[in-house]
Write a protein that holds these residues in place. Sequence first.
Motif: not given
Length: 773
Positions: A615-630, A632-641
């Motif tokens: 018996f073999n295998g794996w458990l994978s978990y990711t807790l993450g955050k990814s954002e962008r800032q432009f 001319q977009i979203n009034e210059g505020n950070w937003f989710n990618a």
Amino acid sequence: MRLQLIVTLISLFTYINTYAQQRATISGYVKDASSGELLIGAAIQVKGQQLSTSTNSYGYFSIDVQPGELEITASFVGYKALHTKINIQEKKQLTLELDPVDNVLDEVVISGKKRNDNVTNAQMGALNFTMEEVKNVPVLFGERDILKTIQMLPGVAKGGEGSSNFYVRGGGGDQNLILLDEATVYNASHLMGFFSTFNSDAIKDVALYKGGIPAQYGGRASSVLDIRMLDGNNKKFAAEGGLGLIASRLKLEGPIVKDKSSFMISGRRTYADLFLKLSDDETINKSKLYFYDLNAKANYRFNDKNTLYLSGYFGKDDLGYGDLFSFDWGNATATARWNHVFNEKLFSNTSVIYSDFTYRVNVSSDDSKFKIASKIENINLKQDFSYYRNNLNTFRFGIHGLRQRVSPASLNAGDNASVNSIDIQKRYGIELAAYASHEWKPSNWLSLIYGLRLTDFMVQGPGTYYTFDEDGEVIDSKDYDGRIVKHHLNLEPRMSMSFILNPKNSVKLSYNRVVQNLHQLTNTTSSLPTDQFVLSSINIKPQYADQVAAGYFRNFVDNTYELSIESYYKYMGNQIDFRNGADLQANKYLEGELLFGQGRAYGVELLLRKARGRFNGWLSYTLGKSERQFDQINEGNWFNARQDRTHDVSIVAMYELSKKWSLGANFVYYTGNAITFPSGKYSINGNTMFYYTERNGYRMPDYHRLDISATYEPKPAHKRFHSSWSFGLYNVYNRKNAYIIDFRENENNAQITEAYRIALFGAIPSVTWNFKF
């Protein structure tokens, strides 16, 4: 102080030379005894001297030992360990051949190296595995797929239902460098992403680098997926293949000159289009829906020091609806590689590589006939060296030269078409790179890999380059001939280190900067064949990413269980997005539609893996955050990618029920992708218009799915012929995961707008008959 430094350097030089005089060197290759296939990552250990190393990407190793009578052990996953006694005084070259075991499932791991290599190795954010090790992971349509498998690893986000596209640690889909025998693959998907371009029968080894990327790799800001094809059996002729419900495949391999040269050729084709021929509708009868691909490789071993490899890939998708519409795309690669051993310490690889991606769209109707075509290609020359100074020091260095040509989507209209022809200029670029890295083990508790890569991307004519104002309007243009238009010069430092607390525990740190000069323009989470590519130019600066990571690694129960916890922070500069309403197709002023900003991604990854046993295998978990800032977009505020996901979970389990039956299952769950939905609506001249506010301020519904599989391998009736049956059920509980969320007016009240979900797949059974002889 200066005198002390000189004395220290002289002492160190004297120690190194004395050390070298007291040591002997063993070098050579590790191979599969039944096929002659070189084994990547095989472990070499010297009994009684606490020395070990592993083979490189070409199956070569070098290790310094104390002279005398020695016992050498070579091991690799799925093979019987080889114990060899030798007498060595100065140097000796060996070819170690390992016999495969009858049933590899007793020893399934996701690395062919020594058992605690994940703890002691300085390399961070990397995983290696072979296709044999993941053959029972359930996948869509029953086709083993390496890209679907890596999507179940921590830090790797899926592109969507059935998609081969993936995102690594919050980066974009175009920020992954995908290599097949060192050749770049620009679009790694068939049938709009439901299959990947990689036929598993032809693959030997896969390495994924998420962080601490080695200095020999460059050109993408997030990750490197390095895939190596099988060399071919140089002992005897062999065939392998499978017949499935939607696709079939066949691989042939054998010696050209026994023990000296071999070939491998593998092909695959879907045949869903054959069912269209059964239709009485003439248009459907003429429609097309299929893909095929072909992998080929040959090698010739001139002597112990020189081997030549030739390999190539060609794949094509063809979709069409009668005579009205057709769409085809495909990749082509070719690699010529020469391995040369100067001596037991210095190994060389010289490669000449060609890569190509092309797509064509044809539309033919009563009032409109036109064609759209695009192409990207490169020619790459690489010279890489590995210098094994001693067991504590390995140096890698080399130079790379790359010339790219991008032919953007141009529109060629017919004489009576309702649209005008648009010819978009080709763009050219030359990238020169030099790198050096040092793998150093200064003590038993510390290992380091550090290096530096220097790149110079040269924007090259001929062509007309435009200058734009803040609104994207052309304010100037200048014509260039074939000379260099602009240089983009960048330094890319890389570093990984491991602090070994004891043989079962370690803490690792890494930092890398990676620069990217080829940019894919897409506004979806799936990489489409029609996505545009642009090179860095006078307006487009190279993307870059700075990533720092730290992790804790621990093994349990005699290295049977492996635990890793990694955290990372990535800053991304010169990121690209589009103006609202941007026109990306057949637009000669495309660069004026682009916006430039910054990004950041951070998170924690957990991987718990059982590496051996029934018996073999794996458990994978990711807790993450990814954002962008432009600005001319979203009034210059950070937003989710678009690829931002808070939670991403994968559970993979494989169990050897008996010598004949093997079971597999996987469960995936992840937070829905960030998406832009309308926040309101208004009416203009009786037409309903939607009003949008925050960019990517909403979420798709959460995604989850369970898949199961079973493999039956009966006792072979003939010694040389083996067969098996693979059964699978994708999406066991028929979850209707949202592929698209769209909006419509309520049938009973036009003032009410309602959202509705479009699901792509329900439960899908699969069965495949596999054979080999």
